[in-house]
Design an enzyme around this catalytic site. Structure first.
Site, PDB file in Angstrom:
ATOM      1  N   HIS A 130       3.047  23.387   9.536  1.00  0.00           N
ATOM      2  CA  HIS A 130       2.799  22.743   9.384  1.00  0.00           C
ATOM      3  C   HIS A 130       3.038  21.748   9.788  1.00  0.00           C
ATOM      4  CE1 HIS A 130      -0.504  19.805   7.162  1.00  0.00           C
ATOM      5  NE2 HIS A 130       0.970  18.899   7.281  1.00  0.00           N
ATOM      6  N   GLU A 131       4.452  21.345   9.187  1.00  0.00           N
ATOM      7  CA  GLU A 131       5.353  19.613  10.095  1.00  0.00           C
ATOM      8  C   GLU A 131       5.597  19.997  11.710  1.00  0.00           C
ATOM      9  OE1 GLU A 131       5.471  17.606   8.613  1.00  0.00           O
ATOM     10  OE2 GLU A 131       5.295  18.877   6.365  1.00  0.00           O
ATOM     11  N   HIS A 134       2.326  18.257  13.059  1.00  0.00           N
ATOM     12  CA  HIS A 134       3.038  16.982  12.987  1.00  0.00           C
ATOM     13  C   HIS A 134       3.947  16.470  14.093  1.00  0.00           C
ATOM     14  CE1 HIS A 134       0.379  15.761   9.720  1.00  0.00           C
ATOM     15  NE2 HIS A 134       1.688  16.755   9.130  1.00  0.00           N
ATOM     16  N   GLU A 204      -3.957  15.449   8.550  1.00  0.00           N
ATOM     17  CA  GLU A 204      -3.601  16.436   7.585  1.00  0.00           C
ATOM     18  C   GLU A 204      -4.479  18.107   8.403  1.00  0.00           C
ATOM     19  OE1 GLU A 204      -0.786  17.149   5.575  1.00  0.00           O
ATOM     20  OE2 GLU A 204      -0.147  14.827   6.225  1.00  0.00           O
TER      21      GLU A 204
END
Length: 289
Positions: A130-131, A134, A204
């Protein structure tokens, strides 16, 4: 699209800074805040990774210090076709994570000590993915610019409140109107929070979907979000502030009754995020971790 969002974010938050300057010192104050905003945007752009890591006392580690974590980040970064980011650890029992940096070549991924003890290896892979999503979409730059400017807005708004209460009461073209000053001091942080909220939510959802692809199983991330959300509602991350809460995978102030984030949430409902990830897994024919 992310470049457009970054530009709009800088413009909107810069406008709020200029408005505060105008309320405090008329046209001179507006010009001063405009110059301040230009300098802040430039400084934040080049030092975003350092600013965020320092704010949470995150310690950059080597492979020798945490081989399992470092190897996991390296493997997932290769899968995401990204340069190897710096890996950092925040000494905090509350499980959480964030990414920072102006671009993939200057990125860092930070996790708390708590998240490494609470999550399984697969769930931690979901969080790291997930990071990295980003980082891949340069959301990390948006996050840091928002955090820095919103922090300055809150600080100046506090000064403006004192100026309105204890000021000289002047009300001319170049002076400050106490009523306008007080209104600006109250509304400016709220406006900054709304801007952060609108941009953060879409980021998100996108990072969740991409993270589910990077780690290979969206259920890894879904299970991780469920655990992190539980701990976030029962504890508060040290040094966490509303201005930077949107940087984390789960709002670190979710359990604080005093948090601005409870009024203007920078994250979608965790239940909705989990539901989307489970649907993503179902579409891929994945039913278990």
């Amino acid at each position: 699209m992310n470049m457009l969002k970054t530009t709009l974010l800088m413009a909107a938050l810069t406008g709020i800074l200029i408005a505060i300057g105008g309320a405090i010192g008329g046209s001179t104050g507006a010009v001063v805040m405009f110059v301040v905003s230009l300098g802040l945007n430039f400084y934040t752009y080049w030092n975003s990774d350092t600013i965020c890591l320092r704010a949470y006392n995150a310690r950059v580690i080597t492979r020798e210090e945490a081989p399992n974590l470092y190897d996991l980040v390296e493997r997932l970064a290769k899968r995401a076709q990204l340069p190897m980011p710096r890996v950092a650890i925040v000494n905090a029992d509350e499980p959480n994570a964030f990414a920072t940096g102006r671009d993939p070549e200057h990125a860092a991924v930070a996790v708390t000590t708590g998240i490494m003890s609470v999550l399984s290896y697969e769930e931690l892979a979901g969080v790291i993915s997930h990071e990295l999503a980003h980082v891949k979409h340069r959301d990390t730059l948006i996050s840091t610019v928002a955090a820095s400017i919103a922090g300055v807005i809150s600080m100046i708004a506090n000064v403006a409140q004192f100026a309105a209460i204890f000021g000289s009461g002047r009300d001319d073209e170049e002076g400050s109107n106490p009523l306008a000053l007080m209104a600006t001091a109250i509304l400016a942080p709220i406006a900054a929070g709304i801007i952060q909220m609108a941009i953060s939510r879409t980021r998100e959802y996108g990072a969740d979907a991409e993270g589910g692809q990077i780690c290979g199983n969206p259920l890894y991330l879904a299970n991780a979000l469920e655990k992190i959300d539980y701990y976030a509602k029962h504890g508060e991350l040290p040094n966490a502030k509303p201005e930077t809460s949107h940087m984390f995978i789960i709002n670190p102030l979710a359990g604080s009754a005093k948090s601005i984030a409870n009024l203007f949430s920078t994250h979608p409902l965790t239940e909705d995020r989990i539901a989307r990830l489970r649907e993503q897994a179902n579409q891929q024919g994945i039913t278990t971790i």
